[in-house]
Design a protein around this motif. Sequence first.
Motif, PDB file in Angstrom:
ATOM      1  N   ILE A 241      25.131 -46.197   2.310  1.00 23.61           N
ATOM      2  CA  ILE A 241      24.072 -46.858   3.469  1.00 23.61           C
ATOM      3  C   ILE A 241      23.697 -48.296   2.649  1.00 23.61           C
ATOM      4  CG2 ILE A 241      22.904 -44.762   4.127  1.00 23.61           C
ATOM      5  CD1 ILE A 241      20.574 -45.126   2.047  1.00 23.61           C
ATOM      6  N   LEU A 242      23.241 -49.121   3.229  1.00 22.75           N
ATOM      7  CA  LEU A 242      22.775 -50.428   2.697  1.00 22.75           C
ATOM      8  C   LEU A 242      21.343 -50.375   2.557  1.00 22.75           C
ATOM      9  CD1 LEU A 242      23.692 -53.311   1.837  1.00 22.75           C
ATOM     10  CD2 LEU A 242      23.551 -53.998   4.123  1.00 22.75           C
ATOM     11  N   ASN A 243      20.527 -50.381   1.833  1.00 23.08           N
ATOM     12  CA  ASN A 243      19.184 -50.312   1.584  1.00 23.08           C
ATOM     13  C   ASN A 243      18.560 -51.716   1.972  1.00 23.08           C
ATOM     14  OD1 ASN A 243      19.193 -51.515  -1.138  1.00 23.08           O
ATOM     15  ND2 ASN A 243      18.705 -49.760  -2.119  1.00 23.08           N
ATOM     16  N   ALA A 244      17.351 -51.908   1.813  1.00 30.19           N
ATOM     17  CA  ALA A 244      16.597 -52.791   2.280  1.00 30.19           C
ATOM     18  C   ALA A 244      16.719 -53.842   0.980  1.00 30.19           C
ATOM     19  CB  ALA A 244      15.085 -52.622   2.232  1.00 30.19           C
ATOM     20  N   ASP A 245      17.134 -53.822  -0.177  1.00 28.19           N
ATOM     21  CA  ASP A 245      17.495 -54.720  -1.089  1.00 28.19           C
ATOM     22  C   ASP A 245      18.718 -55.095  -0.987  1.00 28.19           C
ATOM     23  OD1 ASP A 245      14.878 -54.510  -2.250  1.00 28.19           O
ATOM     24  OD2 ASP A 245      15.452 -52.791  -3.603  1.00 28.19           O
ATOM     25  N   SER A 246      19.731 -54.681   0.014  1.00 28.63           N
ATOM     26  CA  SER A 246      20.955 -55.105   0.306  1.00 28.63           C
ATOM     27  C   SER A 246      21.987 -54.503  -1.029  1.00 28.63           C
ATOM     28  CB  SER A 246      21.195 -56.635   0.082  1.00 28.63           C
ATOM     29  OG  SER A 246      20.610 -57.107   1.311  1.00 28.63           O
ATOM     30  N   ARG A 247      21.491 -53.260  -1.257  1.00 29.96           N
ATOM     31  CA  ARG A 247      22.235 -52.641  -2.428  1.00 29.96           C
ATOM     32  C   ARG A 247      22.902 -51.350  -1.814  1.00 29.96           C
ATOM     33  NH1 ARG A 247      20.069 -49.526  -8.130  1.00 29.96           N
ATOM     34  NH2 ARG A 247      22.236 -49.015  -8.443  1.00 29.96           N
ATOM     35  N   VAL A 248      24.162 -51.329  -1.896  1.00 31.45           N
ATOM     36  CA  VAL A 248      24.871 -50.286  -1.427  1.00 31.45           C
ATOM     37  C   VAL A 248      24.853 -48.918  -2.029  1.00 31.45           C
ATOM     38  CG1 VAL A 248      27.385 -49.415  -0.603  1.00 31.45           C
ATOM     39  CG2 VAL A 248      26.763 -51.893  -0.568  1.00 31.45           C
ATOM     40  N   VAL A 249      24.560 -47.871  -1.399  1.00 35.25           N
ATOM     41  CA  VAL A 249      24.152 -46.581  -2.171  1.00 35.25           C
ATOM     42  C   VAL A 249      25.001 -45.533  -1.539  1.00 35.25           C
ATOM     43  CG1 VAL A 249      22.117 -44.977  -2.473  1.00 35.25           C
ATOM     44  CG2 VAL A 249      21.752 -47.144  -2.248  1.00 35.25           C
ATOM     45  N   PRO A 250      25.631 -44.837  -2.357  1.00 35.01           N
ATOM     46  CA  PRO A 250      26.451 -43.927  -1.838  1.00 35.01           C
ATOM     47  C   PRO A 250      25.839 -42.643  -1.228  1.00 35.01           C
ATOM     48  CG  PRO A 250      27.353 -44.534  -3.956  1.00 35.01           C
ATOM     49  CD  PRO A 250      26.148 -45.224  -3.840  1.00 35.01           C
ATOM     50  N   VAL A 251      25.991 -42.297  -0.218  1.00 35.76           N
ATOM     51  CA  VAL A 251      25.264 -40.984   0.545  1.00 35.76           C
ATOM     52  C   VAL A 251      25.380 -39.987  -0.283  1.00 35.76           C
ATOM     53  CG1 VAL A 251      25.093 -39.701   2.778  1.00 35.76           C
ATOM     54  CG2 VAL A 251      25.103 -42.212   2.866  1.00 35.76           C
ATOM     55  N   ARG A 252      26.455 -39.567  -0.747  1.00 37.84           N
ATOM     56  CA  ARG A 252      26.589 -38.380  -1.363  1.00 37.84           C
ATOM     57  C   ARG A 252      25.766 -38.080  -2.596  1.00 37.84           C
ATOM     58  NH1 ARG A 252      32.639 -37.138  -3.500  1.00 37.84           N
ATOM     59  NH2 ARG A 252      32.857 -37.799  -1.320  1.00 37.84           N
ATOM     60  N   LEU A 253      25.548 -39.253  -3.306  1.00 32.47           N
ATOM     61  CA  LEU A 253      24.444 -39.275  -4.375  1.00 32.47           C
ATOM     62  C   LEU A 253      23.117 -39.011  -4.050  1.00 32.47           C
ATOM     63  CD1 LEU A 253      25.828 -42.180  -6.683  1.00 32.47           C
ATOM     64  CD2 LEU A 253      26.293 -39.948  -6.764  1.00 32.47           C
ATOM     65  N   VAL A 254      22.732 -39.453  -2.967  1.00 33.20           N
ATOM     66  CA  VAL A 254      21.415 -39.485  -2.258  1.00 33.20           C
ATOM     67  C   VAL A 254      21.370 -37.716  -1.959  1.00 33.20           C
ATOM     68  CG1 VAL A 254      19.622 -39.643  -0.552  1.00 33.20           C
ATOM     69  CG2 VAL A 254      21.198 -41.548  -1.346  1.00 33.20           C
ATOM     70  N   GLY A 255      22.197 -37.114  -1.602  1.00 34.72           N
ATOM     71  CA  GLY A 255      22.462 -35.636  -1.199  1.00 34.72           C
ATOM     72  C   GLY A 255      22.369 -35.146  -2.492  1.00 34.72           C
ATOM     73  N   GLU A 256      23.103 -35.431  -3.525  1.00 33.88           N
ATOM     74  CA  GLU A 256      22.814 -34.615  -4.921  1.00 33.88           C
ATOM     75  C   GLU A 256      21.478 -34.683  -5.337  1.00 33.88           C
ATOM     76  OE1 GLU A 256      26.119 -36.243  -7.063  1.00 33.88           O
ATOM     77  OE2 GLU A 256      27.720 -35.228  -5.793  1.00 33.88           O
ATOM     78  N   GLN A 257      20.946 -35.598  -5.344  1.00 34.24           N
ATOM     79  CA  GLN A 257      19.628 -35.984  -5.681  1.00 34.24           C
ATOM     80  C   GLN A 257      18.398 -34.981  -5.176  1.00 34.24           C
ATOM     81  OE1 GLN A 257      17.792 -39.257  -4.197  1.00 34.24           O
ATOM     82  NE2 GLN A 257      15.643 -38.653  -4.600  1.00 34.24           N
ATOM     83  N   HIS A 258      18.558 -34.855  -3.712  1.00 39.91           N
ATOM     84  CA  HIS A 258      17.847 -34.138  -3.095  1.00 39.91           C
ATOM     85  C   HIS A 258      17.979 -32.789  -3.378  1.00 39.91           C
ATOM     86  CE1 HIS A 258      15.522 -33.076   0.727  1.00 39.91           C
ATOM     87  NE2 HIS A 258      16.114 -31.904   0.380  1.00 39.91           N
TER      88      HIS A 258
END
Length: 142
Positions: free
Chosen positions: A62-79
């Motif tokens: 995903i591209l967040n509001a700070d224009s940083r590309v964030v891997p979705v898998r990492l967000v899932g692992e975090q959750h």
Amino acid sequence: MAHCYYHALSSVRKWGGVVEDYLPLHQWFDQSKAIFADPRHRALRHHAEGIFMLETLFGPTILNADSRVVPVRLVGEQHVREDLGTIPSFADWGRLITPQDWMLRGHRLDEPMPLGTVETAAGGAFSGELSSASGGASVVEI
């Protein structure tokens, strides 16, 4: 964590952006609370395959509001780690299910159904009146 909003705040602290960048991903994990309103809901999505499903649904990044590309898998692992402390496999959850008689029954699809039974769209066979002879499962006999 109890609420998706707090998972999203944690994501903001980790990768920047705003809560709205991450909220839909965290909400997807917890939609299963509509089925089970207790921690058992996690068996449906809080595992390694659930994390890969998240990536399939939302894309690899995903591209967040700070224009940083964030891997979705990492967000899932975090959750999942925030909720469980580790990332189990679905097999880890499945080993905790005690097989019941109704789970082991079935009929071959090429055999005719007994008279007086109706097959439902969900693939189950029912007949007209309620019976609890099947160990707690309701069977309708016609």
